[in-house]
Every structure is written in C-alpha cells, then in structure tokens.
Motif scaffolding. Structure first.
Motif, PDB file in Angstrom:
ATOM      1  N   GLU A 134      25.504  48.160 -89.144  1.00 40.78           N
ATOM      2  CA  GLU A 134      26.033  48.894 -87.963  1.00 40.78           C
ATOM      3  C   GLU A 134      24.888  49.614 -87.401  1.00 40.78           C
ATOM      4  O   GLU A 134      24.286  50.463 -88.111  1.00 40.78           O
ATOM      5  N   SER A 135      25.086  49.579 -85.969  1.00 39.16           N
ATOM      6  CA  SER A 135      24.126  50.435 -85.413  1.00 39.16           C
ATOM      7  C   SER A 135      24.993  51.329 -84.241  1.00 39.16           C
ATOM      8  O   SER A 135      25.877  50.600 -83.730  1.00 39.16           O
ATOM      9  N   ARG A 136      24.706  52.507 -83.871  1.00 36.57           N
ATOM     10  CA  ARG A 136      25.328  53.355 -83.029  1.00 36.57           C
ATOM     11  C   ARG A 136      24.173  54.228 -82.175  1.00 36.57           C
ATOM     12  O   ARG A 136      23.445  54.702 -82.588  1.00 36.57           O
ATOM     13  N   ALA A 137      24.700  54.084 -80.895  1.00 34.74           N
ATOM     14  CA  ALA A 137      24.138  54.957 -79.929  1.00 34.74           C
ATOM     15  C   ALA A 137      24.320  56.594 -80.131  1.00 34.74           C
ATOM     16  O   ALA A 137      25.357  56.700 -80.575  1.00 34.74           O
ATOM     17  N   LYS A 138      23.140  57.212 -79.909  1.00 39.47           N
ATOM     18  CA  LYS A 138      23.299  58.847 -80.293  1.00 39.47           C
ATOM     19  C   LYS A 138      22.788  59.483 -79.101  1.00 39.47           C
ATOM     20  O   LYS A 138      21.643  60.013 -79.031  1.00 39.47           O
ATOM     21  N   LEU A 139      23.358  59.200 -78.044  1.00 41.15           N
ATOM     22  CA  LEU A 139      22.932  59.821 -76.699  1.00 41.15           C
ATOM     23  C   LEU A 139      23.900  60.930 -76.180  1.00 41.15           C
ATOM     24  O   LEU A 139      25.361  60.866 -76.485  1.00 41.15           O
ATOM     25  N   ALA A 140      23.676  61.919 -75.441  1.00 41.59           N
ATOM     26  CA  ALA A 140      24.436  62.822 -74.778  1.00 41.59           C
ATOM     27  C   ALA A 140      25.271  62.114 -74.261  1.00 41.59           C
ATOM     28  O   ALA A 140      26.664  62.467 -74.187  1.00 41.59           O
ATOM     29  N   ALA A 141      25.197  61.201 -73.200  1.00 40.70           N
ATOM     30  CA  ALA A 141      25.814  60.447 -72.331  1.00 40.70           C
ATOM     31  C   ALA A 141      26.556  59.104 -72.993  1.00 40.70           C
ATOM     32  O   ALA A 141      27.381  58.482 -72.108  1.00 40.70           O
ATOM     33  N   ASP A 142      26.153  58.892 -74.056  1.00 36.63           N
ATOM     34  CA  ASP A 142      26.963  57.485 -74.846  1.00 36.63           C
ATOM     35  C   ASP A 142      26.809  57.855 -76.232  1.00 36.63           C
ATOM     36  O   ASP A 142      25.686  57.675 -76.692  1.00 36.63           O
TER      37      ASP A 142
ATOM     38  N   SER B 132      28.737  53.293 -77.840  1.00 35.77           N
ATOM     39  CA  SER B 132      28.238  52.006 -78.057  1.00 35.77           C
ATOM     40  C   SER B 132      27.985  51.821 -79.161  1.00 35.77           C
ATOM     41  O   SER B 132      27.249  52.619 -80.293  1.00 35.77           O
ATOM     42  N   ARG B 133      28.453  50.605 -80.173  1.00 34.62           N
ATOM     43  CA  ARG B 133      27.953  50.231 -81.283  1.00 34.62           C
ATOM     44  C   ARG B 133      28.186  48.622 -81.465  1.00 34.62           C
ATOM     45  O   ARG B 133      28.586  47.933 -80.627  1.00 34.62           O
ATOM     46  N   ASN B 134      27.434  48.287 -82.490  1.00 38.41           N
ATOM     47  CA  ASN B 134      27.407  47.037 -82.875  1.00 38.41           C
ATOM     48  C   ASN B 134      27.556  46.767 -84.479  1.00 38.41           C
ATOM     49  O   ASN B 134      27.075  47.479 -85.265  1.00 38.41           O
ATOM     50  N   ARG B 135      28.563  46.092 -84.619  1.00 36.57           N
ATOM     51  CA  ARG B 135      28.784  45.807 -86.271  1.00 36.57           C
ATOM     52  C   ARG B 135      28.576  44.260 -86.611  1.00 36.57           C
ATOM     53  O   ARG B 135      29.118  43.418 -85.916  1.00 36.57           O
ATOM     54  N   LEU B 136      27.772  43.890 -87.338  1.00 34.37           N
ATOM     55  CA  LEU B 136      27.265  42.567 -87.650  1.00 34.37           C
ATOM     56  C   LEU B 136      27.490  42.172 -89.377  1.00 34.37           C
ATOM     57  O   LEU B 136      27.637  42.973 -90.201  1.00 34.37           O
ATOM     58  N   VAL B 137      28.088  40.987 -89.268  1.00 36.68           N
ATOM     59  CA  VAL B 137      28.431  40.151 -90.564  1.00 36.68           C
ATOM     60  C   VAL B 137      27.809  38.867 -90.371  1.00 36.68           C
ATOM     61  O   VAL B 137      27.802  38.242 -89.543  1.00 36.68           O
ATOM     62  N   ASP B 138      26.800  38.819 -91.370  1.00 37.95           N
ATOM     63  CA  ASP B 138      25.971  37.559 -91.432  1.00 37.95           C
ATOM     64  C   ASP B 138      25.827  36.775 -92.819  1.00 37.95           C
ATOM     65  O   ASP B 138      25.517  37.440 -93.763  1.00 37.95           O
ATOM     66  N   PHE B 139      26.396  35.809 -93.141  1.00 36.16           N
ATOM     67  CA  PHE B 139      26.269  34.850 -94.269  1.00 36.16           C
ATOM     68  C   PHE B 139      25.584  33.656 -94.186  1.00 36.16           C
ATOM     69  O   PHE B 139      25.534  32.936 -93.080  1.00 36.16           O
ATOM     70  N   GLY B 140      24.708  33.078 -95.530  1.00 35.60           N
ATOM     71  CA  GLY B 140      24.065  31.952 -95.184  1.00 35.60           C
ATOM     72  C   GLY B 140      23.879  31.486 -96.478  1.00 35.60           C
ATOM     73  O   GLY B 140      23.985  32.123 -97.551  1.00 35.60           O
ATOM     74  N   LEU B 141      22.884  30.227 -96.863  1.00 32.55           N
ATOM     75  CA  LEU B 141      22.373  29.773 -97.788  1.00 32.55           C
ATOM     76  C   LEU B 141      21.341  29.214 -97.511  1.00 32.55           C
ATOM     77  O   LEU B 141      20.959  28.373 -96.512  1.00 32.55           O
ATOM     78  N   THR B 142      20.412  28.873 -98.490  1.00 37.05           N
ATOM     79  CA  THR B 142      19.284  28.116 -98.547  1.00 37.05           C
ATOM     80  C   THR B 142      19.070  26.884 -99.657  1.00 37.05           C
ATOM     81  O   THR B 142      19.615  27.285-100.633  1.00 37.05           O
ATOM     82  N   TRP B 143      18.823  25.736 -99.327  1.00 35.30           N
ATOM     83  CA  TRP B 143      18.979  24.767-100.213  1.00 35.30           C
ATOM     84  C   TRP B 143      17.716  23.891-100.402  1.00 35.30           C
ATOM     85  O   TRP B 143      17.237  23.341 -99.357  1.00 35.30           O
ATOM     86  N   GLN B 144      17.035  23.918-101.670  1.00 29.71           N
ATOM     87  CA  GLN B 144      15.744  23.185-101.604  1.00 29.71           C
ATOM     88  C   GLN B 144      16.235  21.752-102.196  1.00 29.71           C
ATOM     89  O   GLN B 144      16.582  21.552-103.220  1.00 29.71           O
ATOM     90  N   VAL B 145      16.225  20.814-101.060  1.00 29.98           N
ATOM     91  CA  VAL B 145      16.703  19.470-101.500  1.00 29.98           C
ATOM     92  C   VAL B 145      15.784  18.607-102.161  1.00 29.98           C
ATOM     93  O   VAL B 145      16.318  17.884-103.000  1.00 29.98           O
ATOM     94  N   THR B 146      14.458  18.738-101.834  1.00 31.25           N
ATOM     95  CA  THR B 146      13.297  18.318-102.673  1.00 31.25           C
ATOM     96  C   THR B 146      12.398  19.333-102.671  1.00 31.25           C
ATOM     97  O   THR B 146      12.378  20.332-102.127  1.00 31.25           O
ATOM     98  N   THR B 147      11.078  18.762-103.557  1.00 30.31           N
ATOM     99  CA  THR B 147      10.205  19.833-103.551  1.00 30.31           C
ATOM    100  C   THR B 147       9.508  20.195-101.991  1.00 30.31           C
ATOM    101  O   THR B 147       9.382  21.451-101.826  1.00 30.31           O
ATOM    102  N   PRO B 148       9.190  19.262-101.269  1.00 26.43           N
ATOM    103  CA  PRO B 148       8.881  19.668 -99.964  1.00 26.43           C
ATOM    104  C   PRO B 148       9.809  19.898 -98.644  1.00 26.43           C
ATOM    105  O   PRO B 148       9.398  20.539 -97.855  1.00 26.43           O
ATOM    106  N   PHE B 149      11.012  19.634 -99.012  1.00 29.39           N
ATOM    107  CA  PHE B 149      11.966  19.704 -97.947  1.00 29.39           C
ATOM    108  C   PHE B 149      13.233  20.581 -98.272  1.00 29.39           C
ATOM    109  O   PHE B 149      13.708  20.651 -99.394  1.00 29.39           O
ATOM    110  N   ASN B 150      13.544  21.616 -97.412  1.00 31.33           N
ATOM    111  CA  ASN B 150      14.577  22.520 -97.630  1.00 31.33           C
ATOM    112  C   ASN B 150      15.407  22.752 -96.419  1.00 31.33           C
ATOM    113  O   ASN B 150      14.817  22.481 -95.205  1.00 31.33           O
ATOM    114  N   LEU B 151      16.503  23.251 -96.542  1.00 36.14           N
ATOM    115  CA  LEU B 151      17.574  23.317 -95.534  1.00 36.14           C
ATOM    116  C   LEU B 151      18.107  24.831 -95.601  1.00 36.14           C
ATOM    117  O   LEU B 151      18.056  25.506 -96.702  1.00 36.14           O
ATOM    118  N   GLY B 152      18.582  25.116 -94.346  1.00 36.10           N
ATOM    119  CA  GLY B 152      19.102  26.504 -94.270  1.00 36.10           C
ATOM    120  C   GLY B 152      20.405  26.510 -93.164  1.00 36.10           C
ATOM    121  O   GLY B 152      20.448  25.841 -92.113  1.00 36.10           O
TER     122      GLY B 152
END
Length: 367
Positions: A253-261, A264-284
């Motif tokens: 979360e980020s929030r503005a800290k201004l006398a005039a504002d 304003s705020r932003n709340r983020l949720v982010d999920f993912g995974l990485t997968w080594q399919v083979t030794t040289p090849f990877n997916l995300g």
C-alpha cells in the motif's frame, strides 16, 4: 500538488514472469560488492526487444526499445580489504538506452547508483551517496518481485516504488544476522531542505521461505512545510515448492502525505509462479490487481495478467518473450501498461480505451 496517476498503478503492477529465467550472473549490486569481488570490476547489461502495443491513442505501436526485461546499464564496482573483516566498497552505475546510445536517468553520468562505504563481515555495510530505497533495493538474496512488465515512475504520490526510486545524499545501512536481514536508510534531502526520506527493511531467509518487509517515507513535494510526500509499505515472499517451481506473492500500500491530498492511495496484490521447464527454458506467470483512490475520493481498479518465456543460451545470454494484458476500471481511466520498452508516458502512450496488450521479443546479455 501530487495526485494519483495511472502510471503509478502501472508501475506497481509488476510481473513475476521476469524472474522465470535461471539466475544470471550477479546483478548490479544494490548493497555493494560481495566479499569475493576483486579490487575493481566492470559489469553491465544490454537488453533490446521488438515491442508491439495493440492500442496507443487508438493505433498500434511497433518499435525497438531498450530494457524490455532488464534496464541496460554499465558500471564499476570495487572492494578493498582493510583487514580484520573490514573493507572499503564503491559502486558507480550509468543507465543507457541501447537502441540509440543515449544516457538514461536524465543524462546523469552515474544516475542509477553512485555510492561509497565500509563493509564488515560481521557488522554489515554502511554506504553514502545516490542509492535505491528498500522497496526496490532489497537484498539480492531476499525476494525481488520487480522488473519485467513494470516501469519506474518515482516520486508520484501512491507509487509503490517497485520500479525503482533513487535518492541523492543518502546514508544507508544493511546487515545480515543469521537468517534475518535488516536495513535503515536516511536521505538528507537537497540543498533547499526538500526531498528528505527514510526507509527500512526487515528480511528473512530460511529453507524454502524467502520474505521481506520494506517501508519508505519520502518528501518529493516542493511546498512548505517539508515532510510531505509518499508513504509506502510492501511485503513480499517466495516459497520454493520444489527445485523447479517457485511461488511468489506481494502485497503493498502507498499513500499520499500532502497537506492538500491525504486521500490518494494504491493497494496492490500480486501473485505468480516461475517454472523451470527444462535446464535452459523457463516460464513465468503473474496476475495482479491494484485498487486505487484519487484525491477526490473516486475509486478505480487496474488488473494485469502476464506471461513470460526465457531461453538461456548461457548464464549471460537469454532470449525472451513477454506478454501482458492490462484492464482498467473507474477512476483509473484509460489503460496504460507502463511496460519498459513502451517508450512513453501515460500522456502520450495510454490506450484509447480500458484495455492495452503488450508483446515483446528480446535479447538480454550480461557482461
């Protein structure tokens, strides 16, 4: 006055697909050279990609851009052993645009990083200079869910700083204590007393768990009194499910800290995974959602889906393909992906509607 901008949200919607590839050579240092570094080392990265954006102001965009997966840069880092576990360290690092050879970061000679300090094997590292805050510059051995599909928009209220924000005139400490890592940072501000900041880090790494909590409080506002700007809190974690699959999560979360504002705020949720399919090849894979509120109290939402494939010819050279789809709702306005390589700001490169799709095919080389 700073108000919430969609570019801030795009910066926060980071894609963990960027970390699908196998570990490259040690990346440009965020805490100083490692204990095995030589007296002076030249290092860097060159990254170029062919980019397609389906909708930029109503039309498709095709171009070659620098930094599609990893910002192009070069630098020098050094370490001198002073005895009894103490060493002097330094880093100077310049960003550049590989597509046209121009200097990035507004033309600064060493705009990415420029610091010098002392490092002790037991007591940690203290550095002075131009440095990243801990929301981005968390230790290399603690989770970093940043890069790939997000752009830096530092200094804008409600930006989570995940794209990397640097501060001048800073003092920074980082230390490791068994499985724990801790850091503190203070920015003295510019000559007029503005732009002061504080940042802190607490990290943990043990077994299959790798996590970090970062805090930033800055003042980018030119108005008086000072001590107004952003407040950012980010928690991130990795869980190594097995040697080939890693689960990744981030909330912030980020929030503005201004006398005039103070709304304003932003709340983020982010999920993912990485997968080594083979030794040289990877997916995300990644899915992220950002809920925003503007200075007027209006609500908005941005969702981003990302996928990346990486083929490592060697540990230094990688061919990659990345795709992302961004959708916006409400006060978020028209979609803007904020992808490195899109080549512009929301004012010039946002979509004409609520959706934007970006495809990239690139080559990255570390040296």
């Amino acid at each position: 006055m700073k108000t919430l901008k969609l570019s801030s949200v795009a910066a926060a919607l980071t894609c963990s697909a960027a970390f699908a590839q196998s570990p490259p050579p040690p990346p440009p240092p965020l805490q100083g050279p490692g204990p095995n570094a030589g007296p002076v080392q030249l290092y860097g990265a060159i990254d170029l990609s062919a980019v397609y954006v389906n909708n930029v102001k109503g039309g498709a965009l095709r171009r070659i851009e620098s930094g599609g997966n990893w910002p192009s840069r070069w630098g020098l880092r050094g370490r001198e052993d002073l005895g009894d576990g103490l060493a002097a360290v330094f880093v100077i690092e310049q960003g550049f645009n590989a597509d046209d050879g121009t200097i990035a970061q507004g033309g600064r000679a060493f705009g990415r990083q420029s610091f010098v300090g002392l490092s002790h094997a037991q007591y940690g590292t203290l550095t002075l200079g131009r440095q990243y805050d801990f929301a981005y510059a968390i230790p290399p051995d603690v989770v970093m869910i940043v890069g790939g599909l997000a752009a830096a928009t530092g200094g804008i209220a409600s930006d989570l700083h995940l794209g990397g924000v640097r501060y001048d005139n800073t003092v920074k400490y980082f230390g490791r204590y068994g499985p724990m890592q801790a850091g503190l940072m203070h920015g003295l501000g510019s000559e007029n007393g503005q732009d002061k900041m504080n940042s802190a880090l607490l990290g943990y790494r043990e077994g299959s768990v790798n996590a970090a909590l970062a805090y930033v409080r800055d003042n980018f506002s030119p108005v008086v009194p000072a001590a107004q700007g952003n407040q950012v809190l980010v928690a991130s974690a990795q869980y190594y499910l097995n040697p080939k699959i890693t689960l990744i999560g981030l909330v912030g979360e980020s929030r503005a800290k201004l006398a005039a504002d103070s709304r304003s705020r932003n709340r983020l949720v982010d999920f993912g995974l990485t997968w080594q399919v083979t030794t040289p090849f990877n997916l995300g894979f990644s899915v992220a959602q950002s809920d925003i509120k503007t200075a007027t109290g209006a609500d908005g939402r941005v969702r981003q889906f990302g996928v990346g494939g990486f083929y490592d010819f060697t540990r230094r050279t990688t061919l990659y393909a990345i795709g992302s789809s961004t959708r916006s709702e409400g006060a978020a306005g028209n979609a803007y992906s904020g992808v490195p390589g899109i080549g512009g700001t929301p004012a010039t490169h946002s979509s004409s509607n609520r959706g934007q799709t970006v495809l990239k095919l690139g080559l990255r080389h570390f040296f």
